[in-house]
Design a protein around this motif. Structure first.
Motif, mmCIF file in Angstrom:
data_model
loop_
_atom_site.group_PDB
_atom_site.id
_atom_site.type_symbol
_atom_site.label_atom_id
_atom_site.label_comp_id
_atom_site.label_asym_id
_atom_site.label_seq_id
_atom_site.Cartn_x
_atom_site.Cartn_y
_atom_site.Cartn_z
ATOM 1 N N THR A 1 30.599 28.761 40.301
ATOM 2 C CA THR A 1 30.992 29.913 39.486
ATOM 3 C C THR A 1 29.872 30.942 39.352
ATOM 4 O O THR A 1 30.060 31.976 38.721
ATOM 5 C CB THR A 1 31.431 29.478 38.072
ATOM 6 O OG1 THR A 1 30.319 28.892 37.387
ATOM 7 C CG2 THR A 1 32.593 28.515 38.126
ATOM 8 N N ASN B 1 30.468 34.974 31.872
ATOM 9 C CA ASN B 1 31.797 34.493 32.243
ATOM 10 C C ASN B 1 31.726 33.322 33.210
ATOM 11 O O ASN B 1 32.646 32.507 33.274
ATOM 12 C CB ASN B 1 32.621 35.620 32.851
ATOM 13 C CG ASN B 1 32.836 36.757 31.876
ATOM 14 O OD1 ASN B 1 32.832 36.563 30.666
ATOM 15 N ND2 ASN B 1 33.006 37.946 32.395
ATOM 16 N N GLY C 1 37.464 21.371 31.586
ATOM 17 C CA GLY C 1 38.447 21.108 30.544
ATOM 18 C C GLY C 1 39.843 20.901 31.093
ATOM 19 O O GLY C 1 40.568 20.001 30.668
ATOM 20 N N ALA C 2 40.223 21.713 32.062
ATOM 21 C CA ALA C 2 41.555 21.593 32.662
ATOM 22 C C ALA C 2 41.728 20.275 33.413
ATOM 23 O O ALA C 2 42.842 19.790 33.553
ATOM 24 C CB ALA C 2 41.810 22.765 33.603
ATOM 25 N N MET D 1 36.116 25.906 31.864
ATOM 26 C CA MET D 1 37.577 25.884 31.976
ATOM 27 C C MET D 1 38.028 24.863 33.013
ATOM 28 O O MET D 1 38.991 24.124 32.798
ATOM 29 C CB MET D 1 38.110 27.268 32.340
ATOM 30 C CG MET D 1 38.064 28.250 31.198
ATOM 31 S SD MET D 1 38.695 29.885 31.672
ATOM 32 C CE MET D 1 40.443 29.507 31.890
ATOM 33 N N VAL E 1 31.628 30.001 31.294
ATOM 34 C CA VAL E 1 32.929 29.728 30.686
ATOM 35 C C VAL E 1 33.948 29.326 31.756
ATOM 36 O O VAL E 1 34.770 28.432 31.541
ATOM 37 C CB VAL E 1 33.409 30.933 29.867
ATOM 38 C CG1 VAL E 1 34.809 30.708 29.325
ATOM 39 C CG2 VAL E 1 32.437 31.211 28.729
ATOM 40 N N ALA E 2 33.883 29.940 32.924
ATOM 41 C CA ALA E 2 34.795 29.578 34.016
ATOM 42 C C ALA E 2 34.596 28.124 34.421
ATOM 43 O O ALA E 2 35.568 27.392 34.638
ATOM 44 C CB ALA E 2 34.572 30.501 35.212
#
Length: 110
Positions: free
Chosen positions: A36, A62, A72-73, A69, A65-66
């Motif tokens: 990322t 960002n 987490g996903a 994500m 945070v990406a």
């Protein structure tokens, strides 16, 4: 380069996976942050309110945070928190900027 402190909790699924296949998760998380545009500087497993602590650097907030994500996903973590951290030298520059701007501010009621 901006530094971020990220914390999260491991899910039951993650804990079971680590029991079933113990491994150092630094490589997997490092690759994710690199993909990322961020860099995983440090990784710690912790006791207490949070299970994992990561020190991440990135010019793009960002990017961190990406990566979070994606993790987490996948079901690996939950309750992610990200905070921006400043070195003492960086914070001294912020304080200088605040000092220069202070005379332009009027507090409520003045």
């Amino acid at each position: 380069m901006p530094t971020f402190i990220m914390t999260a909790n491991l899910t039951q699924q993650s804990m079971q996976g680590m029991i079933d296949k113990p491994e150092d998760r630094r490589a997997a998380l490092g690759a994710l942050f690199t993909a990322t545009g961020a860099t995983l500087k440090d990784l710690y497993f912790t006791a207490g309110e949070r299970d994992i602590l990561m020190i991440v650097e990135s010019d793009d907030p960002n990017a961190a945070v990406a990566a979070a994500m994606v993790a987490g996903a996948s079901g690996a973590g939950t309750g992610l928190q990200t905070v921006r951290a400043w070195t003492p030298a960086e914070f001294a520059e912020i304080a200088k900027k605040a000092g220069a701007a202070a005379s332009s501010y009027r507090k409520p009621g003045d």
